[in-house]
Design a protein around this motif. Sequence first.
Motif, PDB file in Angstrom:
ATOM      1  N   LEU A 151      38.770  30.156  51.373  1.00 65.85           N
ATOM      2  CA  LEU A 151      38.844  28.893  50.645  1.00 65.85           C
ATOM      3  C   LEU A 151      37.950  27.836  51.298  1.00 65.85           C
ATOM      4  O   LEU A 151      37.265  27.069  50.614  1.00 65.85           O
ATOM      5  CB  LEU A 151      40.287  28.414  50.593  1.00 65.85           C
ATOM      6  CG  LEU A 151      40.560  27.173  49.744  1.00 65.85           C
ATOM      7  CD1 LEU A 151      40.118  27.399  48.305  1.00 65.85           C
ATOM      8  CD2 LEU A 151      42.043  26.815  49.796  1.00 65.85           C
ATOM      9  N   GLU A 152      37.930  27.802  52.626  1.00 64.44           N
ATOM     10  CA  GLU A 152      37.063  26.857  53.336  1.00 64.44           C
ATOM     11  C   GLU A 152      35.589  27.150  53.037  1.00 64.44           C
ATOM     12  O   GLU A 152      34.784  26.225  52.844  1.00 64.44           O
ATOM     13  CB  GLU A 152      37.325  26.933  54.836  1.00 64.44           C
ATOM     14  CG  GLU A 152      38.682  26.384  55.253  1.00 64.44           C
ATOM     15  CD  GLU A 152      38.913  26.499  56.750  1.00 64.44           C
ATOM     16  OE1 GLU A 152      37.959  26.858  57.466  1.00 64.44           O
ATOM     17  OE2 GLU A 152      40.035  26.217  57.197  1.00 64.44           O
ATOM     18  N   THR A 153      35.254  28.444  52.997  1.00 60.58           N
ATOM     19  CA  THR A 153      33.878  28.824  52.650  1.00 60.58           C
ATOM     20  C   THR A 153      33.534  28.357  51.244  1.00 60.58           C
ATOM     21  O   THR A 153      32.447  27.828  50.992  1.00 60.58           O
ATOM     22  CB  THR A 153      33.710  30.349  52.755  1.00 60.58           C
ATOM     23  OG1 THR A 153      33.954  30.773  54.099  1.00 60.58           O
ATOM     24  CG2 THR A 153      32.305  30.771  52.352  1.00 60.58           C
ATOM     25  N   ALA A 154      34.455  28.542  50.315  1.00 58.39           N
ATOM     26  CA  ALA A 154      34.232  28.116  48.933  1.00 58.39           C
ATOM     27  C   ALA A 154      34.005  26.609  48.866  1.00 58.39           C
ATOM     28  O   ALA A 154      33.119  26.139  48.131  1.00 58.39           O
ATOM     29  CB  ALA A 154      35.421  28.516  48.058  1.00 58.39           C
ATOM     30  N   TYR A 155      34.776  25.849  49.641  1.00 57.34           N
ATOM     31  CA  TYR A 155      34.596  24.396  49.655  1.00 57.34           C
ATOM     32  C   TYR A 155      33.216  24.024  50.188  1.00 57.34           C
ATOM     33  O   TYR A 155      32.575  23.093  49.693  1.00 57.34           O
ATOM     34  CB  TYR A 155      35.676  23.742  50.518  1.00 57.34           C
ATOM     35  CG  TYR A 155      36.815  23.172  49.718  1.00 57.34           C
ATOM     36  CD1 TYR A 155      36.902  21.818  49.433  1.00 57.34           C
ATOM     37  CD2 TYR A 155      37.820  24.001  49.229  1.00 57.34           C
ATOM     38  CE1 TYR A 155      37.938  21.295  48.696  1.00 57.34           C
ATOM     39  CE2 TYR A 155      38.867  23.491  48.486  1.00 57.34           C
ATOM     40  CZ  TYR A 155      38.929  22.135  48.234  1.00 57.34           C
ATOM     41  OH  TYR A 155      39.964  21.633  47.480  1.00 57.34           O
ATOM     42  N   TYR A 175      37.049  13.507  54.679  1.00 55.44           N
ATOM     43  CA  TYR A 175      35.918  14.178  55.307  1.00 55.44           C
ATOM     44  C   TYR A 175      35.108  14.975  54.292  1.00 55.44           C
ATOM     45  O   TYR A 175      35.582  15.318  53.206  1.00 55.44           O
ATOM     46  CB  TYR A 175      36.420  15.104  56.424  1.00 55.44           C
ATOM     47  CG  TYR A 175      37.221  14.363  57.465  1.00 55.44           C
ATOM     48  CD1 TYR A 175      36.590  13.633  58.464  1.00 55.44           C
ATOM     49  CD2 TYR A 175      38.616  14.367  57.429  1.00 55.44           C
ATOM     50  CE1 TYR A 175      37.321  12.943  59.413  1.00 55.44           C
ATOM     51  CE2 TYR A 175      39.353  13.677  58.365  1.00 55.44           C
ATOM     52  CZ  TYR A 175      38.697  12.961  59.348  1.00 55.44           C
ATOM     53  OH  TYR A 175      39.429  12.259  60.275  1.00 55.44           O
ATOM     54  N   GLU A 176      33.884  15.300  54.690  1.00 56.70           N
ATOM     55  CA  GLU A 176      33.045  16.185  53.886  1.00 56.70           C
ATOM     56  C   GLU A 176      33.581  17.617  53.997  1.00 56.70           C
ATOM     57  O   GLU A 176      34.325  17.952  54.921  1.00 56.70           O
ATOM     58  CB  GLU A 176      31.595  16.135  54.387  1.00 56.70           C
ATOM     59  CG  GLU A 176      30.952  14.754  54.311  1.00 56.70           C
ATOM     60  CD  GLU A 176      30.667  14.316  52.883  1.00 56.70           C
ATOM     61  OE1 GLU A 176      30.676  15.189  51.992  1.00 56.70           O
ATOM     62  OE2 GLU A 176      30.445  13.112  52.673  1.00 56.70           O
ATOM     63  N   SER A 177      33.173  18.464  53.060  1.00 56.29           N
ATOM     64  CA  SER A 177      33.642  19.852  53.059  1.00 56.29           C
ATOM     65  C   SER A 177      33.328  20.561  54.370  1.00 56.29           C
ATOM     66  O   SER A 177      34.129  21.357  54.871  1.00 56.29           O
ATOM     67  CB  SER A 177      33.013  20.619  51.895  1.00 56.29           C
ATOM     68  OG  SER A 177      33.424  20.082  50.664  1.00 56.29           O
TER      69      SER A 177
END
Length: 440
Positions: A356-360, A116-118
């Motif tokens: 971490l999800e935000t960074a991705y 999947y995309e980020s």
Amino acid sequence: MDLQQFAQALNEFDNVLITDDKGCAIFYDLADLNILMEIGLTPDEFFYSTVTDNYQNLSPETSSVFKVLQTGQPILYYEQQLTTLNGFSYLSLSSTYPIMEQGKSVGAIEFSKHFYESKQIKYLDNFLGHKLYRDNYTTYRLEDFITTNADMKEQLDKARRSAKKNAPILLTGETGTGKDIIAQGIHNESERYTKPFITLNCSTLTEDNIFTQLYGSENEEKCGKLQEANGGTLLIDHLNLLDASLQAKLLHAVDINMLNGEFLDIRYITTVNEDVDKLLVEKRLREDLFYRLNVLQIDLPPLRMRKEDIPAILDFYIQFYNEHTVQKNVSYRDEVLQLFYAYHWPGNVRELKNALETAYNNLTGNEIRVEHVPERIKKNIQQPAHLSQSGHLRDLTEAYERLIIAEKLRETDGRLAETARRLGISRQLLKYKCLKYELL
């Protein structure tokens, strides 16, 4: 397909699809049902259509399933960008094998993995689950709790010992510390692992619905939580959010432990995300209910008290995302780790995962840098006192001591025992100083 090929396919892929000779799904083991929701189909609708009916860019000529049905030959590691009817797009890697009967293809079995995309990372949470345990409504084992912290390891050991008993357990810890992992892990290490793990969310209980939630409704022929959990475990989640006036009804249900004249066999696990002593003093938690549900107590330390776990948590999720997203070989700079060490983490591991999800989602290359981190973290870093400031000798000495401890923590990736050894002080004294200087 021989047994070795089958075992290899199960290890490498997340999803299993079996079709008949017309390409219609007759079995689909999908890692995350949320994906079907994104496709815009219910499970029933999916089973009444061919595999090509659900995608804009898939036809009998391009479908691996149809090719295998037509040729009777397997197609291995077939990569394709798929777009569903409602525009949802993802990369699929699949290996497809024919099901043969008297030399003729009567069906196909396809093993696939989706990337999947980020921005779609949120769909990956359920992939962390263990398929073996899905029938009992759990996702985690105790082994899934990531820690190298001595205090947390002690609590995990206590959880493993508690799993072998039937006494009620109280889990305490701030929001985001992992109480759900511990609760499910205890259930899955107990003799009840084949039975249901049911959650009663106290934050949703009211005077109007508590009876129905506990006992069910005869008019609607709906089971209550007590009946659903019979033989298994009932997680009483967020007990501190249950109004004190309703706690007596919960206590009555637990004490009576009967339904329709029959005794119930339920293991109770309860969670609170506030200090228990404070709850008792403020009369927000009934003492009789507390003593009934707190035979064994497990206390989860917040992330700021076990910052040595931050690298391991980051490495785990980054490896997981590397395996399930189109962005491969993602890493992070050391400056990001230092930033995370300096942050207080009021939201604990859940906040770290969110960061971490935000960074991705902010990522443009393959390296996470400080600019990719949420602004709230960068704005709420406790800056050390500067050595050149004016003040008393004690203030300057403490400022220097703080800098030395912070530097040693960075050198040891936050490991308190190793940092204490290098500084030549006890772990207990180091912990006191870290709390004093807000380094934990």
